[in-house]
Design an enzyme around this catalytic site. Structure first.
Site, PDB file in Angstrom:
ATOM      1  N   GLY A 162     -10.466   3.738  -4.977  1.00  0.00           N
ATOM      2  CA  GLY A 162     -10.955   2.382  -4.749  1.00  0.00           C
ATOM      3  C   GLY A 162     -11.081   2.118  -3.266  1.00  0.00           C
ATOM      4  O   GLY A 162     -10.712   2.963  -2.441  1.00  0.00           O
ATOM      5  N   SER A 167      -7.765  -2.675  -2.460  1.00  0.00           N
ATOM      6  CA  SER A 167      -8.238  -2.898  -3.825  1.00  0.00           C
ATOM      7  C   SER A 167      -7.107  -2.917  -4.846  1.00  0.00           C
ATOM      8  O   SER A 167      -7.350  -3.184  -6.019  1.00  0.00           O
ATOM      9  CB  SER A 167      -9.247  -1.808  -4.210  1.00  0.00           C
ATOM     10  OG  SER A 167      -8.629  -0.536  -4.176  1.00  0.00           O
ATOM     11  N   SER A 200      -2.561   1.336  -4.661  1.00  0.00           N
ATOM     12  CA  SER A 200      -1.161   1.784  -4.590  1.00  0.00           C
ATOM     13  C   SER A 200      -0.295   1.109  -5.639  1.00  0.00           C
ATOM     14  O   SER A 200       0.518   1.764  -6.299  1.00  0.00           O
ATOM     15  CB  SER A 200      -0.592   1.563  -3.196  1.00  0.00           C
ATOM     16  OG  SER A 200      -1.245   2.391  -2.267  1.00  0.00           O
ATOM     17  N   ALA A 217       1.241   9.549   5.024  1.00  0.00           N
ATOM     18  CA  ALA A 217       0.953   8.789   6.244  1.00  0.00           C
ATOM     19  C   ALA A 217       1.869   9.211   7.390  1.00  0.00           C
ATOM     20  O   ALA A 217       3.016   9.589   7.186  1.00  0.00           O
ATOM     21  CB  ALA A 217       1.131   7.296   5.983  1.00  0.00           C
ATOM     22  N   HIS A 241       4.643  -0.870   2.195  1.00  0.00           N
ATOM     23  CA  HIS A 241       4.679  -0.028   0.995  1.00  0.00           C
ATOM     24  C   HIS A 241       6.128   0.241   0.574  1.00  0.00           C
ATOM     25  O   HIS A 241       6.461   0.162  -0.611  1.00  0.00           O
ATOM     26  CB  HIS A 241       3.956   1.300   1.250  1.00  0.00           C
ATOM     27  CG  HIS A 241       2.488   1.237   1.031  1.00  0.00           C
ATOM     28  ND1 HIS A 241       1.857   1.902   0.015  1.00  0.00           N
ATOM     29  CD2 HIS A 241       1.508   0.579   1.695  1.00  0.00           C
ATOM     30  CE1 HIS A 241       0.563   1.655   0.051  1.00  0.00           C
ATOM     31  NE2 HIS A 241       0.316   0.863   1.073  1.00  0.00           N
ATOM     32  N   ARG A 253       7.852  -2.730  -1.165  1.00  0.00           N
ATOM     33  CA  ARG A 253       7.395  -2.983  -2.527  1.00  0.00           C
ATOM     34  C   ARG A 253       8.107  -2.084  -3.546  1.00  0.00           C
ATOM     35  O   ARG A 253       8.287  -2.455  -4.693  1.00  0.00           O
ATOM     36  CB  ARG A 253       5.876  -2.789  -2.604  1.00  0.00           C
ATOM     37  CG  ARG A 253       5.302  -3.166  -3.951  1.00  0.00           C
ATOM     38  CD  ARG A 253       3.796  -3.063  -4.027  1.00  0.00           C
ATOM     39  NE  ARG A 253       3.332  -1.741  -3.688  1.00  0.00           N
ATOM     40  CZ  ARG A 253       2.361  -1.506  -2.807  1.00  0.00           C
ATOM     41  NH1 ARG A 253       1.767  -2.472  -2.182  1.00  0.00           N
ATOM     42  NH2 ARG A 253       1.986  -0.270  -2.560  1.00  0.00           N
TER      43      ARG A 253
END
Length: 168
Positions: free
Chosen positions: A9, A13, A16, A36, A50, A53
């Site tokens: 995507g 979007s 993840s 990363a 990230h 979350r």
């Protein structure tokens, strides 16, 4: 039964979050294979978002280059999430590595995994033609890499506005 699931995507979007939910569906703990590299403060903030979350059901395995090795090292420990394929490609290309050979090795390794692998990638070819040779080379390489992994994958989803659309 293991699966390879590709989530693609555009930027922001919801790829993840969709991929994290997919991976946790196959059990916990799940391994987050992070490709990363934090080269600047902005990227550090993205990585931190990230991480925040994800909960305690995740184990992080950072690997910017040797994705096949990371999959081998974590196989048999539960589902894995690779986030993301396009950052891995960036690392390979900027490091002068043979991205085509690495992509072939990845596509060969995926069907041999004992545990499910969910892979996040960016759909980069839907915008304008980049104005420089490196960006065009990256766009073309990402398109090919995504096609090769999608051909290998059992399922492919396109993330649009936070919603998964099953493509394969």
């Amino acid at each position: 039964m293991s699966k390879t699931i590709l989530i693609t995507g555009g930027a922001r979007s919801g790829k993840s979050a969709i991929a994290e939910a997919q991976a946790l569906h196959f059990g916990t703990p799940a391994t987050y294979i992070a490709t990363a590299q934090a080269w600047d403060a902005e990227m550090e903030a993205r990585i931190a978002t990230h991480r925040a979350r994800r909960g305690p059901e995740w184990v992080t395995h950072a690997e910017p280059l040797d994705l096949v090795g990371a999959l081998a090292a974590t196989d048999g420990q539960g589902p894995r999430l690779v986030d993301c394929l396009t950052l891995w490609l960036t690392n390979l290309m900027l490091g002068g590595h043979d991205w085509r050979a690495a992509a072939r090795a990845l596509c060969d390794a995926l069907p041999r995994q004992r545990d499910t692998v969910v892979i996040v990638t960016n759909e980069v070819g839907a915008g304008i033609v980049p104005d420089n040779a490196l960006a065009r080379e990256f766009r073309d390489a990402a398109g090919l890499l995504n096609q090769w992994v999608a051909a290998t994958a059992d399922e492919v989803f396109l993330a649009v506005a936070g919603l998964p659309l099953k493509v394969k």
